[in-house]
Write a protein that holds these residues in place. Sequence first.
Motif: not given
Length: 318
Positions: A220-228
């Motif tokens: 999930t944290l991997g996805r968060i990075v891309d989202e931001a």
Amino acid sequence: MAFARILGTGGCLPEKVLTNHDLEQMVDTTDSWIRERTGIEQRHIAQEGETCVDLAELAARRAIESAGIAPEDIDLIIVATTTPDQIFPSNACLLQHRLDIHGCPAFDVQAVCTGFVYALSVAEKFVRTGAARTALVVGAETLSRIVDWTDRITCVLFGDGAGAVVLRAADEPGILSSHLHADGAYKSLLQVPAGIGNGGTGSPYMEMKGNEVFRVAVTTLGRIVDEALDANGMERSDIDWLVPHQANLRIIQATARKLDLDMEQVVVTVGKHGNTSAASIPLALDQAVRDGRIQRGHTLLMEAFGGGFTWGSVLVRY
Ligand code: ACO
């Protein structure tokens, strides 16, 4: 519309330190197991009589001082906490009283380890819309009070503390974007079952399926990075500092790899603080601001993942 800028930061840790060697005397564990699996060496624990609001108050006073404002300038108080002193009034109202502030909105936000990210995002919206001009945002926890000190799986992970920021309306950013998420389908992987609404049934202590939490957190944290980054049209190289929730050094390292960040650009406090839940990001931010690593103009990514599950990020031009 105004932007919301971080004007000052503050932190507070209880004086009492519990080392891994202390824990070796309490449960069947070893210093090397805890260090290798989590990166934690020690944690601070509130002493008897020391409360979550005590920690919040000290952190808030330090943030107010560093912001160069007076308490009466504050027109919004949000406290992120999972361990309020009372069922009600909220920690935010108790803190408001301690600071001798009267009349402004004050409320708690409960998103466990993602609590500070949630609270900062909510405060930013008040400031950007003009509903508030100067917000005090605090993450404060006494997780030691909901840890079963005979359970070696959880008791080695957590610590107590509080961190705070003052947000002020400004003509320039400030907070660039925030991104909040939750999925209650994962509730049984990380929970304290006891409550009030359920008639007081269930264990009052933390229950965790550590392996599964770890796996979902890293993905999930991997996805968060891309989202931001995508929301701001930014590249990984635009990030100066990662200020992550401090649950486990291995989770933090995985997120840093995703950002191609050297660990030198990651603020890491988990070794000394353990996981302080909603307090961990503002504590880490305060430390890196005070020791001069984080400076005005730097771009910071704060991110967190926690019980609920909840997760989110805030991208900030400091
Ligand atoms: N000391 C010694 N041995 C232990 C301890 C301990 N404190 N705790 C567990 N063990 C044992 C287990 O019993 C197990 O033994 P077994 O193989 O004989 O059954 C063995 O160590 C391995 O256990 P795992 O749970 O597989 O260990 P893992 O490598 O997954 O590490 C940990 C456990 C550190 C909890 C890890 O899963 C983790 O960090 N998960 C993330 C959870 C988290 O951070 N939660 C915090 C709240 S949420 C948040 O903030 C993100």
